[in-house]
Design an enzyme around this catalytic site. Structure first.
Site, PDB file in Angstrom:
ATOM      1  N   LYS A   1       0.989  -1.165   0.280  1.00  0.00           N
ATOM      2  CA  LYS A   1      -0.151  -0.146  -0.162  1.00  0.00           C
ATOM      3  C   LYS A   1       1.247   0.841   0.006  1.00  0.00           C
ATOM      4  O   LYS A   1       0.220   1.987  -1.062  1.00  0.00           O
ATOM      5  CB  LYS A   1      -1.196  -0.218   1.623  1.00  0.00           C
ATOM      6  CG  LYS A   1      -1.693   0.619   1.596  1.00  0.00           C
ATOM      7  CD  LYS A   1      -2.691   0.782   2.380  1.00  0.00           C
ATOM      8  CE  LYS A   1      -3.809   2.357   2.575  1.00  0.00           C
ATOM      9  NZ  LYS A   1      -4.820   2.036   3.702  1.00  0.00           N
TER      10      LYS A   1
ATOM     11  N   GLU B   1      10.782  -4.687   4.585  1.00  0.00           N
ATOM     12  CA  GLU B   1      10.469  -5.960   4.605  1.00  0.00           C
ATOM     13  C   GLU B   1      10.548  -6.267   2.651  1.00  0.00           C
ATOM     14  O   GLU B   1      10.837  -6.712   2.032  1.00  0.00           O
ATOM     15  CB  GLU B   1       9.602  -7.062   4.922  1.00  0.00           C
ATOM     16  CG  GLU B   1       9.669  -7.280   6.118  1.00  0.00           C
ATOM     17  CD  GLU B   1       9.039  -5.566   7.546  1.00  0.00           C
ATOM     18  OE1 GLU B   1       9.017  -4.847   6.437  1.00  0.00           O
ATOM     19  OE2 GLU B   1       9.146  -5.442   8.309  1.00  0.00           O
TER      20      GLU B   1
ATOM     21  N   GLY C   1      -4.421  -1.966   4.827  1.00  0.00           N
ATOM     22  CA  GLY C   1      -3.703  -3.504   4.438  1.00  0.00           C
ATOM     23  C   GLY C   1      -4.683  -4.490   4.766  1.00  0.00           C
ATOM     24  O   GLY C   1      -4.521  -5.450   3.885  1.00  0.00           O
ATOM     25  N   ARG C   2      -5.251  -4.497   5.641  1.00  0.00           N
ATOM     26  CA  ARG C   2      -5.645  -6.344   6.147  1.00  0.00           C
ATOM     27  C   ARG C   2      -7.088  -6.332   5.516  1.00  0.00           C
ATOM     28  O   ARG C   2      -7.656  -7.932   5.647  1.00  0.00           O
ATOM     29  CB  ARG C   2      -5.848  -6.004   7.557  1.00  0.00           C
ATOM     30  CG  ARG C   2      -5.864  -5.727   8.560  1.00  0.00           C
ATOM     31  CD  ARG C   2      -5.715  -4.992   9.776  1.00  0.00           C
ATOM     32  NE  ARG C   2      -6.542  -4.526  10.544  1.00  0.00           N
ATOM     33  CZ  ARG C   2      -5.955  -2.976  11.362  1.00  0.00           C
ATOM     34  NH1 ARG C   2      -4.642  -2.966   9.980  1.00  0.00           N
ATOM     35  NH2 ARG C   2      -5.983  -2.057  12.122  1.00  0.00           N
TER      36      ARG C   2
ATOM     37  N   GLU D   1      -4.425  -7.042  14.589  1.00  0.00           N
ATOM     38  CA  GLU D   1      -3.940  -5.881  14.545  1.00  0.00           C
ATOM     39  C   GLU D   1      -5.258  -4.789  14.223  1.00  0.00           C
ATOM     40  O   GLU D   1      -5.280  -3.279  15.097  1.00  0.00           O
ATOM     41  CB  GLU D   1      -3.570  -6.135  12.965  1.00  0.00           C
ATOM     42  CG  GLU D   1      -3.085  -4.403  12.469  1.00  0.00           C
ATOM     43  CD  GLU D   1      -2.133  -4.398  11.703  1.00  0.00           C
ATOM     44  OE1 GLU D   1      -0.935  -4.910  11.729  1.00  0.00           O
ATOM     45  OE2 GLU D   1      -2.621  -4.868  10.346  1.00  0.00           O
TER      46      GLU D   1
ATOM     47  N   HIS E   1      -4.443 -33.837  16.515  1.00  0.00           N
ATOM     48  CA  HIS E   1      -3.442 -34.618  16.472  1.00  0.00           C
ATOM     49  C   HIS E   1      -2.350 -33.467  17.211  1.00  0.00           C
ATOM     50  O   HIS E   1      -1.008 -33.683  17.242  1.00  0.00           O
ATOM     51  CB  HIS E   1      -2.927 -35.059  15.225  1.00  0.00           C
ATOM     52  CG  HIS E   1      -3.910 -36.060  15.104  1.00  0.00           C
ATOM     53  ND1 HIS E   1      -4.086 -37.349  16.180  1.00  0.00           N
ATOM     54  CD2 HIS E   1      -4.761 -36.358  14.225  1.00  0.00           C
ATOM     55  CE1 HIS E   1      -4.066 -38.942  15.613  1.00  0.00           C
ATOM     56  NE2 HIS E   1      -5.044 -37.742  14.414  1.00  0.00           N
TER      57      HIS E   1
ATOM     58  N   LYS F   1       8.765  -1.160  13.584  1.00  0.00           N
ATOM     59  CA  LYS F   1       9.127  -0.807  13.433  1.00  0.00           C
ATOM     60  C   LYS F   1      10.840   0.469  12.870  1.00  0.00           C
ATOM     61  O   LYS F   1      11.876   0.462  12.637  1.00  0.00           O
ATOM     62  CB  LYS F   1       8.541   0.165  12.400  1.00  0.00           C
ATOM     63  CG  LYS F   1       7.399  -0.718  11.311  1.00  0.00           C
ATOM     64  CD  LYS F   1       6.373  -0.300  10.181  1.00  0.00           C
ATOM     65  CE  LYS F   1       4.960  -1.414  10.035  1.00  0.00           C
ATOM     66  NZ  LYS F   1       4.186  -0.744   9.582  1.00  0.00           N
TER      67      LYS F   1
END
Ligand code: F6P
Length: 539
Positions: free
Chosen positions: A217, A223, A277-278, A363, A394, A505
Site C-alpha cells: 500500500k 521487508e 492493508g488487512r 491488528e 493431533h 519498525k
C-alpha cells in the site's frame, strides 16, 4: 450524509455503563455462568434449529454456545445501544470512521455494484470499476501470452512480494482456491525479510517465466522493498536491465514510488487510502490471485464478499451473522473471561485462514485506547490462533478438552471436498462433528479415573458451507471483517488503524546499522546491546 455517527461517538459512553451491558452482566452472574450447554439443549428440543442462522451460502450453528433466547435479546440491545446500525451505515456511506488516520473505510466499495451506493461521492470510489477492468485486461493478456517476459516466454510463475495485508490475503486465498488455478499458472510468495523465501525461488524458478508483483500500500515497507530490490537484482543479473519492466508489476497507492522503482506505467495498479492493508485483498492487492485463478474466479470472490455485505447491512440485529458472532465473542471475552479463540477449518486448503484472521482481528482490535482517547475498560481483542482440521487434533486439542482454559472455537466445515476424494472429506466432517460434540458433551462415568474425564461444556460455533468456492471464501472473509468491526464499535475503539506496529519498525531501522557494528548502537537498552554483541560474535 451528515456525520451522524462519527460525531456521536466522540461523546460515546463506555459500553460497560450501558443498560444492555449491565443486563448481560446480571444474566451471566445469575444464569449463564453455571449453565451447562447440555442443559440448554435439554430445555429446548428445537435448540439446534433456533440457534442456527443462514447468510448467503453459510450456515452458522451457534447452538453449542452459552446463548439463550434472553442472551440473544440482550446482544441485540447492546448492538443498538452502541449504535451498531448507525456505524454500519456510516462505514458504507464513507464517513471517515478511521479517525486517527482521518480516512473512510471502504473495502466494501471494492466489491459493491453502483446500486449498493457504497462510498458514493468519496474520492476514488468511482474508479474502482476501471481499475478492475485494467486488472482484467492485464490478466487476460498474461494468460493469452500477449504480455510475456523479456525472452518472449509466457509468465506462469507469479510471485507476490508483500507483507501483512499485502501478503496474507493473497497467500491464504491462493491456497484456499487451488482447484481454480488456471493451467500452468503457479503462485509463490515472498514476505519475510530474512531472504530465505527469495533464495528458494531463485533456486527453483526460471526467471524468464517469473513475474514479480510488488504489493505494498505504502511502497515503503522495509521487508517488501528489501525483497523487491533483491528480486530486481536477480532479474537484472539473469535477464538484463531492460527486463525489469516486463518482470515487475506493482499494486500500491504510492504512484511516485512505483515510478521510481521502474514499474512500467501500464503495469501500475492503484488503490486508495480508504482500503486498509488487512482489508485489501479485494483491491489490486489481489492481482497475484487474479493472475493464477483468472478474473472470472476473482470476480466470484468479490461477489461473495458483496453477498455478505448485503446481509450485514439488511439483516435484523438478532439475525445478523457478523453481529451475532461479534456478540458471542464479546460474551466469552468480557463476561466469561476467555482470552483466546481458536479457528479450526476442516479443509486443508484453509490452512492459512487462521493466520489471515490473526492479522484481521488482532491488528484491528488489539487496542487499549478508545476513539475518544480514553483508556478502554476491560479487555478488547482476543488472541486468535488455529490450524487446519486433524493436524490440529493431533497437536493441541488435548488442551481444548482437558486443559484449564476456556477457549471458544470456530469450526469451519465444508460439506463437499474441494477437488479431492469425498470419502476423505467425509472423514474430516466426522472428525469435526465429533470434536464439537466431545467439547460440548464431555465424558464421565462412575469410577472413571480423573485423567480420563472430559469435563465438556466447551463452547463452539460451526460455520457450515457446501464447498470452498471463490464466493464462499469471499463470504467467509467478509463475515469476519464485519465481525471485527462490530466488536470494535461496541468497545468504542478504532478497528482500522495500527499505530502499535510503528515503534518496532522505527527501532529496527535504528538497530539495523548496529548489527554489524554493535558499538554504533545508540539506544539505551542493555539487553539489546549485549545481544548485538553476542550476535556479532556468532555471525
Ligand atoms: O504491519 C503493519 C502494516 O502496516 C499492515 O497493516 C500492512 O498490511 C503491512 O504493514 C504492509 O504494509 P504495506 O502494504 O504498506 O507494505
Amino acid at each position: 450524509m451528515a456525520k451522524a455517527y462519527t460525531e456521536r461517538t466522540l461523546s460515546a459512553r463506555y459500553p460497560t455503563d450501558l443498560k444492555a451491558w449491565q443486563g448481560l452482566k446480571a444474566h451471566y452472574r445469575e444464569e449463564m455462568r453455571t449453565r451447562e450447554l447440555d442443559a440448554l439443549f435439554a430445555r429446548d428440543k428445537q435448540r439446534a434449529d433456533r440457534f442456527s442462522l443462514e447468510a448467503a451460502d453459510l450456515l452458522l450453528d451457534y447452538s453449542k454456545t452459552h446463548v439463550s433466547a434472553r442472551t440473544r435479546q440482550l446482544f441485540a440491545h447492546l448492538a443498538r445501544q452502541t449504535s451498531v446500525p448507525a456505524a454500519i451505515e456510516a462505514m458504507f456511506a464513507g464517513e471517515r470512521i478511521n479517525r486517527t488516520e482521518d480516512r473512510s473505510v471502504l473495502h466494501v466499495a471494492l466489491r459493491s455494484t453502483p446500486a449498493d451506493k457504497a462510498g458514493d461521492g468519496v474520492d476514488g470510489v468511482s474508479d474502482v470499476g476501471d481499475v478492475l477492468s485494467s486488472i482484467e485486461a492485464y490478466v487476460d493478456a498474461v494468460h493469452a501470452g500477449r504480455v510475456t517476459g523479456s525472452t518472449g516466454k509466457r509468465l506462469t510463475n507469479i510471485v507476490n512480494i508483500g507483507i501483512g495485508g499485502s501478503d496474507l490475503g493473497p497467500v491464504m486465498a491462493a491456497r484456499a482456491l487451488r482447484p481454480y488455478w488456471q493451467g500452468d499458472m503457479r503462485f509463490h510468495s515472498v514476505s519475510n525479510v530474512d531472504g530465505t523465501q527469495l533464495a528458494d525461488i531463485k533456486a527453483t524458478l526460471d526467471p524468464a517465466t517469473t513475474l514479480f508483483i510488488v504489493c505494498s500500500k505504502t511502497f515503503t515497507t522495509l521487508e517488501t522493498m528489501t525483497n523487491a530490490h533483491a528480486a530486481r537484482k536477480w532479474v537484472i543479473e539473469q535477464l538484463g536491465e531492460d527486463a525489469v519492466q516486463q518482470h515487475f508489476v506493482a499494486a500500491s497507492t504510492n504512484h511516485e514510488a512505483m515510478n521510481d522503482f521502474g514499474i512500467h506505467p501500464d503495469f501500475r495498479f492503484g488503490f486508495w487510502d480508504w482500503v486498509g492493508g488487512r482489508y485489501s485483498l479485494w483491491s489490486a492487492v489481489g492481482l497475484s490471485l487474479a493472475l493464477v485463478m483468472g478474473m472470472q474466479s476473482f470476480r466470484r470472490l468479490l461477489d461473495g464478499g458483496r453477498q455478505m455485505d448485503r446481509h450485514f447491512r439488511a439483516a435484523p440485529l438478532d439475525e445478523n451473522m457478523p453481529v451475532l458472532m461479534a456478540m458471542i465473542a464479546i460474551w466469552y471475552n468480557n463476561f466469561f473471561g476467555a482470552e483466546t479463540q481458536a479457528i479450526l477449518p476442516y479443509d486443508n486448503r484453509l490452512e492459512r485462514f487462521p493466520a489471515y484472521l490473526q492479522q484481521l482481528q488482532m491488528e484491528s482490535n488489539g487496542k487499549s485506547v478508545r476513539v475518544d482517547g480514553k483508556p478502554v475498560k476491560g479487555n478488547t481483542g482476543m488472541v486468535i490462533w488455529g490450524e487446519a482440521g486433524n493436524n490440529a487434533q493431533h497437536s493441541f486439542y488435548q488442551l481444548l478438552h482437558q486443559g484449564t482454559r476456556l477457549i471458544p472455537v470456530d469450526f469451519l466445515l465444508p460439506a463437499r471436498s474441494s477437488g479431492a476424494d469425498q470419502a476423505q472429506q467425509d472423514l474430516a466432517i466426522a472428525n469435526c462433528l465429533a470434536q464439537s460434540e466431545a467439547l460440548m458433551d464431555g465424558f464421565d462415568e462412575p469410577g472413571l479415573e480423573p485423567y480420563r474425564v472430559h469435563r465438556g461444556n466447551n463452547p463452539s460455533c460451526t460455520i457450515l458451507f457446501d464447498e470452498l468456492r471463490p464466493e464462499t471464501l469471499g463470504q467467509l472473509i467478509a463475515l469476519y471483517e464485519h465481525k471485527v468491526f462490530v466488536e470494535g464499535v461496541v468497545w468504542g475503539i478504532n478497528s482500522f488503524d495500527q499505530w502499535g506496529v510503528e515503534l518496532g519498525k522505527k527501532l529496527a531501522t535504528r538497530i539495523a546499522g548496529a548489527v554489524s557494528d554493535p558499538s554504533s548502537y545508540s539506544g539505551s537498552n542493555r539487553s539489546t546491546r549485549r545481544l548485538l554483541e553476542e550476535t556479532k560474535a556468532r555471525r
